[in-house]
Enzyme design. Sequence first.
Site, PDB file in Angstrom:
ATOM      1  N   ASP A 160     -14.733   9.684  58.910  1.00 50.92           N
ATOM      2  CA  ASP A 160     -14.018  10.669  58.118  1.00 50.92           C
ATOM      3  C   ASP A 160     -14.812  10.979  56.860  1.00 50.92           C
ATOM      4  O   ASP A 160     -15.511  10.119  56.327  1.00 50.92           O
ATOM      5  CB  ASP A 160     -12.625  10.148  57.741  1.00 50.92           C
ATOM      6  CG  ASP A 160     -12.698   8.871  56.913  1.00 50.92           C
ATOM      7  OD1 ASP A 160     -12.724   8.971  55.663  1.00 50.92           O
ATOM      8  OD2 ASP A 160     -12.759   7.779  57.501  1.00 50.92           O
ATOM      9  N   SER A 161     -14.732  12.227  56.405  1.00 53.09           N
ATOM     10  CA  SER A 161     -15.391  12.676  55.180  1.00 53.09           C
ATOM     11  C   SER A 161     -16.892  12.383  55.256  1.00 53.09           C
ATOM     12  O   SER A 161     -17.562  12.828  56.175  1.00 53.09           O
ATOM     13  CB  SER A 161     -14.725  12.043  53.956  1.00 53.09           C
ATOM     14  OG  SER A 161     -15.095  12.688  52.762  1.00 53.09           O
ATOM     15  N   ALA A 162     -17.435  11.597  54.304  1.00 51.53           N
ATOM     16  CA  ALA A 162     -18.856  11.259  54.386  1.00 51.53           C
ATOM     17  C   ALA A 162     -19.160  10.473  55.652  1.00 51.53           C
ATOM     18  O   ALA A 162     -20.271  10.555  56.189  1.00 51.53           O
ATOM     19  CB  ALA A 162     -19.274  10.457  53.159  1.00 51.53           C
ATOM     20  N   VAL A 188     -13.599  13.635  61.330  1.00 46.04           N
ATOM     21  CA  VAL A 188     -12.336  13.894  60.648  1.00 46.04           C
ATOM     22  C   VAL A 188     -12.626  14.384  59.235  1.00 46.04           C
ATOM     23  O   VAL A 188     -13.200  13.646  58.423  1.00 46.04           O
ATOM     24  CB  VAL A 188     -11.449  12.637  60.613  1.00 46.04           C
ATOM     25  CG1 VAL A 188     -10.104  12.955  59.966  1.00 46.04           C
ATOM     26  CG2 VAL A 188     -11.246  12.075  62.019  1.00 46.04           C
ATOM     27  N   HIS A 280      -7.206  16.528  52.316  1.00 48.55           N
ATOM     28  CA  HIS A 280      -8.325  15.705  52.749  1.00 48.55           C
ATOM     29  C   HIS A 280      -7.880  14.267  53.028  1.00 48.55           C
ATOM     30  O   HIS A 280      -7.182  13.659  52.230  1.00 48.55           O
ATOM     31  CB  HIS A 280      -9.398  15.720  51.656  1.00 48.55           C
ATOM     32  CG  HIS A 280     -10.706  15.152  52.064  1.00 48.55           C
ATOM     33  ND1 HIS A 280     -11.470  15.685  53.079  1.00 48.55           N
ATOM     34  CD2 HIS A 280     -11.408  14.083  51.591  1.00 48.55           C
ATOM     35  CE1 HIS A 280     -12.584  14.991  53.207  1.00 48.55           C
ATOM     36  NE2 HIS A 280     -12.563  14.013  52.319  1.00 48.55           N
TER      37      HIS A 280
END
Length: 306
Positions: A160-162, A188, A280
């Site tokens: 997820d994210s980074a 994600v 987020h």
Amino acid sequence: MSSTNEEVDFEFLPFLRLYKNGRVERFPYWKILPPSPSDPTTGVASKDVVIDPATPVSARLYLPPNSSPPPPSKIPLLVYFHGGAFCIESAFSSTYHPYLNNLAARANVVIVSVEYRLAPEHPLPAGYDDCWTAFRWAAAGSDPWIAEHADLTRLFVAGDSAGANLAHRMAVLAGAEGGLSLEGIALVHPYFSTGVEEEGSLGERLWRMVCPGAQGGTADPRLYPAADVEAVKGMAGRRLLVFLAEKDGLMKNGKAYYDVVKGSGWGGTAELVETPGEGHVFHLMKPESDAARELMDRLAAFLNAT
């Protein structure tokens, strides 16, 4: 407490502060949780392993209670990369340990959750290098849990994210190297750039903090995959699943990434899932919400599709 003669270079509050003399001040924001031989809620076993003592790269492994079906059946293997803008969070944190416990049980998969080095103490590409080391280690079946229970022909990367950025990069590297059988990639709320980061913006300053001396967002394919469409076209994996959230400031970046993949000529199949009304990584912040449960169900189905 900081010295009065120290000048702040960059702040990523409420998580950390970087001073111009190189000192990093981190602020406690989550707990580090231990592994368990049997989680009381899910029955999932977890343990920590050191992958490369020299780095060191480590990981937390998750083994669901239904991991030993009648031979010759084995279950999928998921290599997971946590988020945190390449500079915060941990595979062992109170954010990720409960989430991956639940995912291992819900999807009935073996999970390798990678603990990679963080910027700014360890600027990129250290995190990419650590994740690549861990990915190859997992793909080789280097731990008894993996060797005994995981089907290495059903190997997935996710984050997820980074961590989603890292998962994409592992697929790119696997495609360039060849010889690695990657079934799927699940991203994600991925952390990418659209290539129009304004100089001095938080996104631009954050990238230069985690990757000093890097090219700008329009030129670096790690942040802006459209800068190297051929690499996207050649990435490993047969299936891609991208999750976006309507109120996520990175949503348009994730949609742009999906469009790049679809237009690159990549040979796999790609699917986009958009969650309305959420922000987020909402699934980590509100894990008991209906939207979070739906996201986990979609991810579990993706990991078990044949």
